[in-house]
Motif scaffolding. Structure first.
Motif, PDB file in Angstrom:
ATOM      1  N   ASN A 251       0.874  -1.189   0.000  1.00 11.39           N
ATOM      2  CA  ASN A 251       0.000   0.000   0.000  1.00 11.39           C
ATOM      3  C   ASN A 251       0.904   1.230   0.000  1.00 11.39           C
ATOM      4  OD1 ASN A 251      -1.738   2.137   0.554  1.00 11.39           O
ATOM      5  ND2 ASN A 251      -3.081   0.889   1.855  1.00 11.39           N
ATOM      6  N   LEU A 252       0.972   1.889  -1.148  1.00 14.83           N
ATOM      7  CA  LEU A 252       1.887   3.037  -1.291  1.00 14.83           C
ATOM      8  C   LEU A 252       1.380   4.296  -0.595  1.00 14.83           C
ATOM      9  CD1 LEU A 252       2.702   2.615  -5.092  1.00 14.83           C
ATOM     10  CD2 LEU A 252       4.024   1.785  -3.130  1.00 14.83           C
ATOM     11  N   THR A 253       0.154   4.277  -0.098  1.00 18.65           N
ATOM     12  CA  THR A 253      -0.397   5.485   0.536  1.00 18.65           C
ATOM     13  C   THR A 253       0.002   5.611   1.992  1.00 18.65           C
ATOM     14  OG1 THR A 253      -2.461   4.384   1.220  1.00 18.65           O
ATOM     15  CG2 THR A 253      -2.394   5.376  -0.997  1.00 18.65           C
ATOM     16  N   ASN A 254       0.420   4.481   2.610  1.00 20.31           N
ATOM     17  CA  ASN A 254       0.708   4.562   4.052  1.00 20.31           C
ATOM     18  C   ASN A 254       1.927   3.753   4.491  1.00 20.31           C
ATOM     19  OD1 ASN A 254      -0.201   1.926   3.963  1.00 20.31           O
ATOM     20  ND2 ASN A 254      -2.194   2.390   4.876  1.00 20.31           N
ATOM     21  N   THR A 255       2.720   3.273   3.539  1.00 18.54           N
ATOM     22  CA  THR A 255       3.905   2.481   3.902  1.00 18.54           C
ATOM     23  C   THR A 255       5.133   3.383   3.945  1.00 18.54           C
ATOM     24  OG1 THR A 255       2.960   0.533   2.814  1.00 18.54           O
ATOM     25  CG2 THR A 255       5.315   0.475   3.316  1.00 18.54           C
ATOM     26  N   VAL A 256       5.756   3.489   5.116  1.00 24.30           N
ATOM     27  CA  VAL A 256       6.882   4.414   5.316  1.00 24.30           C
ATOM     28  C   VAL A 256       8.067   4.061   4.435  1.00 24.30           C
ATOM     29  CG1 VAL A 256       8.582   5.211   7.009  1.00 24.30           C
ATOM     30  CG2 VAL A 256       6.194   5.031   7.654  1.00 24.30           C
ATOM     31  N   THR A 257       8.268   2.774   4.171  1.00 21.69           N
ATOM     32  CA  THR A 257       9.428   2.365   3.358  1.00 21.69           C
ATOM     33  C   THR A 257       9.138   2.385   1.860  1.00 21.69           C
ATOM     34  OG1 THR A 257       8.759   0.068   3.718  1.00 21.69           O
ATOM     35  CG2 THR A 257      10.454   0.974   5.182  1.00 21.69           C
ATOM     36  N   ASN A 258       7.886   2.574   1.503  1.00 23.58           N
ATOM     37  CA  ASN A 258       7.502   2.665   0.088  1.00 23.58           C
ATOM     38  C   ASN A 258       6.364   3.694  -0.012  1.00 23.58           C
ATOM     39  OD1 ASN A 258       9.011   0.214  -1.260  1.00 23.58           O
ATOM     40  ND2 ASN A 258       8.081  -0.610   0.617  1.00 23.58           N
ATOM     41  N   CYS A 259       6.705   4.922   0.179  1.00 24.29           N
ATOM     42  CA  CYS A 259       5.695   5.978   0.291  1.00 24.29           C
ATOM     43  C   CYS A 259       5.499   6.683  -1.054  1.00 24.29           C
ATOM     44  CB  CYS A 259       6.100   6.978   1.364  1.00 24.29           C
ATOM     45  SG  CYS A 259       4.817   8.197   1.762  1.00 24.29           S
ATOM     46  N   GLY A 260       4.339   6.443  -1.683  1.00 26.94           N
ATOM     47  CA  GLY A 260       4.049   7.061  -2.962  1.00 26.94           C
ATOM     48  C   GLY A 260       4.580   6.281  -4.130  1.00 26.94           C
ATOM     49  N   THR A 261       5.706   5.595  -3.915  1.00 31.53           N
ATOM     50  CA  THR A 261       6.314   4.754  -4.942  1.00 31.53           C
ATOM     51  C   THR A 261       7.224   3.756  -4.265  1.00 31.53           C
ATOM     52  OG1 THR A 261       7.531   4.793  -7.030  1.00 31.53           O
ATOM     53  CG2 THR A 261       8.329   6.251  -5.305  1.00 31.53           C
ATOM     54  N   CYS A 262       7.482   2.671  -4.921  1.00 37.17           N
ATOM     55  CA  CYS A 262       8.341   1.634  -4.342  1.00 37.17           C
ATOM     56  C   CYS A 262       9.759   2.172  -4.110  1.00 37.17           C
ATOM     57  CB  CYS A 262       8.401   0.418  -5.276  1.00 37.17           C
ATOM     58  SG  CYS A 262       6.848  -0.494  -5.407  1.00 37.17           S
ATOM     59  N   GLY A 263      10.281   1.876  -2.917  1.00 46.25           N
ATOM     60  CA  GLY A 263      11.659   2.254  -2.604  1.00 46.25           C
ATOM     61  C   GLY A 263      11.828   3.619  -1.980  1.00 46.25           C
ATOM     62  N   ARG A 264      10.753   4.402  -1.887  1.00 45.15           N
ATOM     63  CA  ARG A 264      10.885   5.728  -1.266  1.00 45.15           C
ATOM     64  C   ARG A 264      10.640   5.594   0.232  1.00 45.15           C
ATOM     65  NH1 ARG A 264       6.917   9.982  -3.491  1.00 45.15           N
ATOM     66  NH2 ARG A 264       8.387  10.026  -5.245  1.00 45.15           N
ATOM     67  N   THR A 265      11.716   5.765   1.002  1.00 48.00           N
ATOM     68  CA  THR A 265      11.633   5.640   2.455  1.00 48.00           C
ATOM     69  C   THR A 265      11.574   7.022   3.103  1.00 48.00           C
ATOM     70  OG1 THR A 265      12.880   3.572   2.408  1.00 48.00           O
ATOM     71  CG2 THR A 265      12.771   4.728   4.518  1.00 48.00           C
ATOM     72  N   CYS A 266      10.638   7.189   4.015  1.00 47.32           N
ATOM     73  CA  CYS A 266      10.485   8.476   4.714  1.00 47.32           C
ATOM     74  C   CYS A 266      11.447   8.524   5.897  1.00 47.32           C
ATOM     75  CB  CYS A 266       9.056   8.636   5.227  1.00 47.32           C
ATOM     76  SG  CYS A 266       7.795   8.619   3.930  1.00 47.32           S
ATOM     77  N   THR A 267      12.252   9.594   5.968  1.00 50.54           N
ATOM     78  CA  THR A 267      13.174   9.788   7.098  1.00 50.54           C
ATOM     79  C   THR A 267      13.203  11.259   7.475  1.00 50.54           C
ATOM     80  OG1 THR A 267      15.076  10.077   5.607  1.00 50.54           O
ATOM     81  CG2 THR A 267      14.664   7.848   6.458  1.00 50.54           C
ATOM     82  N   PHE A 268      13.283  11.536   8.768  1.00 49.95           N
ATOM     83  CA  PHE A 268      13.394  12.900   9.281  1.00 49.95           C
ATOM     84  C   PHE A 268      14.400  12.893  10.420  1.00 49.95           C
ATOM     85  CE2 PHE A 268       9.149  12.715   7.434  1.00 49.95           C
ATOM     86  CZ  PHE A 268       9.116  13.874   6.674  1.00 49.95           C
ATOM     87  N   ALA A 269      15.294  13.866  10.425  1.00 57.89           N
ATOM     88  CA  ALA A 269      16.299  13.963  11.482  1.00 57.89           C
ATOM     89  C   ALA A 269      15.619  14.089  12.845  1.00 57.89           C
ATOM     90  CB  ALA A 269      17.200  15.167  11.239  1.00 57.89           C
ATOM     91  N   ASN A 270      15.999  13.206  13.746  1.00 59.19           N
ATOM     92  CA  ASN A 270      15.488  13.221  15.127  1.00 59.19           C
ATOM     93  C   ASN A 270      13.966  13.149  15.198  1.00 59.19           C
ATOM     94  OD1 ASN A 270      18.218  13.747  16.044  1.00 59.19           O
ATOM     95  ND2 ASN A 270      17.884  15.857  15.388  1.00 59.19           N
ATOM     96  N   GLY A 271      13.346  12.569  14.151  1.00 56.89           N
ATOM     97  CA  GLY A 271      11.888  12.516  14.133  1.00 56.89           C
ATOM     98  C   GLY A 271      11.352  11.171  13.707  1.00 56.89           C
ATOM     99  N   ASN A 272      10.053  10.964  13.949  1.00 58.74           N
ATOM    100  CA  ASN A 272       9.371   9.737  13.573  1.00 58.74           C
ATOM    101  C   ASN A 272       8.525  10.008  12.336  1.00 58.74           C
ATOM    102  OD1 ASN A 272      10.312   8.370  15.979  1.00 58.74           O
ATOM    103  ND2 ASN A 272       8.818   9.610  17.114  1.00 58.74           N
ATOM    104  N   PRO A 273       8.820   9.296  11.231  1.00 65.51           N
ATOM    105  CA  PRO A 273       8.122   9.580   9.981  1.00 65.51           C
ATOM    106  C   PRO A 273       6.791   8.846   9.868  1.00 65.51           C
ATOM    107  CG  PRO A 273       9.775   7.917   9.598  1.00 65.51           C
ATOM    108  CD  PRO A 273       9.886   8.288  11.054  1.00 65.51           C
ATOM    109  N   ALA A 274       5.982   9.334   8.948  1.00 68.61           N
ATOM    110  CA  ALA A 274       4.736   8.671   8.586  1.00 68.61           C
ATOM    111  C   ALA A 274       4.524   8.867   7.098  1.00 68.61           C
ATOM    112  CB  ALA A 274       3.570   9.246   9.384  1.00 68.61           C
ATOM    113  N   CYS A 275       3.688   8.012   6.521  1.00 63.59           N
ATOM    114  CA  CYS A 275       3.327   8.146   5.111  1.00 63.59           C
ATOM    115  C   CYS A 275       1.830   8.387   5.058  1.00 63.59           C
ATOM    116  CB  CYS A 275       3.697   6.883   4.341  1.00 63.59           C
ATOM    117  SG  CYS A 275       3.296   6.954   2.566  1.00 63.59           S
TER     118      CYS A 275
END
Length: 239
Positions: free
Chosen positions: A19-43
């Motif tokens: 599910n590309l709409t809510n997967t942090v490691t595949n957000c919007g497209t396969c292989g796109r991982t959400c990361t934020f410095a000192n933060g907790n990401p979400a998709c």
């Protein structure tokens, strides 16, 4: 794949498993991982968002691009939470403001300093007073940077940074003191040892009364009593 899903593992047998709409490691497209410095990401709806900050950090500039950039555990301007500023005599320790200095001392770089006379923190932290400005000596006095000029010099522009920039022994516009300009009617002016001196008279004028206060007061081109030069009178013809 249907909209919002992707075959991110490359295995056709399990279809479009991600599910590309809510997967942090595949957000919007396969292989796109959400990361934020000192933060907790979400998709969210296929876009990376900053869900929350890690303990001891805050997104105080409200810019998710740089994550949770502020260490709230020891930032005096954001102590424990964004915008929580500690008093000038307190430090931020473990996310809490703690008073450590007695008035009039303030905290600068976790050290108690006296802003009334500290050359490196004059009035406020980080305001540095030049101690060796041009032609004088500098200091922090009553929370303000000041300069004491050497003999024959003055701070006529009231700027501490360039020191005592004016030589009042020779300056025609500041002769002997700031703002004292040397001027003489119809004559040149100089400043010598801090005293205004009248120079040569302009062409066509003369100082016939010997008083520099009124400059070269006589127009020798039109004055019958001083025609061409002082005391040179025009005689009357007798018929």
């Amino acid at each position: 794949c249907n909209t919002g899903f992707g075959n991110c593992d490359g295995d056709d047998s399990n279809g479009c498993e991600t599910n590309l709409t809510n997967t942090v490691t595949n957000c919007g497209t396969c292989g796109r991982t959400c990361t934020f410095a000192n933060g907790n990401p979400a998709c969210t709806a296929g876009a990376c968002t900053l869900a929350s900050c890690a303990a001891g950090f805050g997104n105080c500039d409200n810019n998710p691009a740089n994550g949770c950039e502020t260490p709230t555990a020891d930032d005096r301007n954001n102590c424990g939470a964004c915008g929580n500023r500690c008093a000038s005599n307190a430090i931020c320790f473990a996310g809490a403001c703690r008073s450590v200095c007695s008035s009039p001392l303030i905290v600068c770089n976790n050290t108690c300093v006296n802003p009334t006379n500290d050359n490196a923190n004059c009035g406020t932290c980080g305001t540095v007073c030049p101690t060796t400005p041009a032609n004088g000596a500098g200091a922090c006095t009553n929370r303000v940077c000041t300069v004491t000029c050497n003999r024959g010099f003055a701070n006529c522009d009231n700027m501490v940074g360039n020191g005592c920039e004016t030589n009042i022994t020779t300056s025609v516009t500041n002769c002997g003191a700031c703002g004292r300009a040397c001027t003489f009617a119809n004559a040149a002016a100089t400043c010598a040892a801090g005293v205004c001196q009248m120079g040569a008279c302009a062409t066509g004028f003369a100082d016939c009364d010997g008083n520099p206060a009124n400059g070269c007061e006589v127009n020798v081109n039109t004055d019958n009593a001083n025609c061409g030069a002082c005391s040179q009178q025009i005689g009357r013809a007798h018929v």
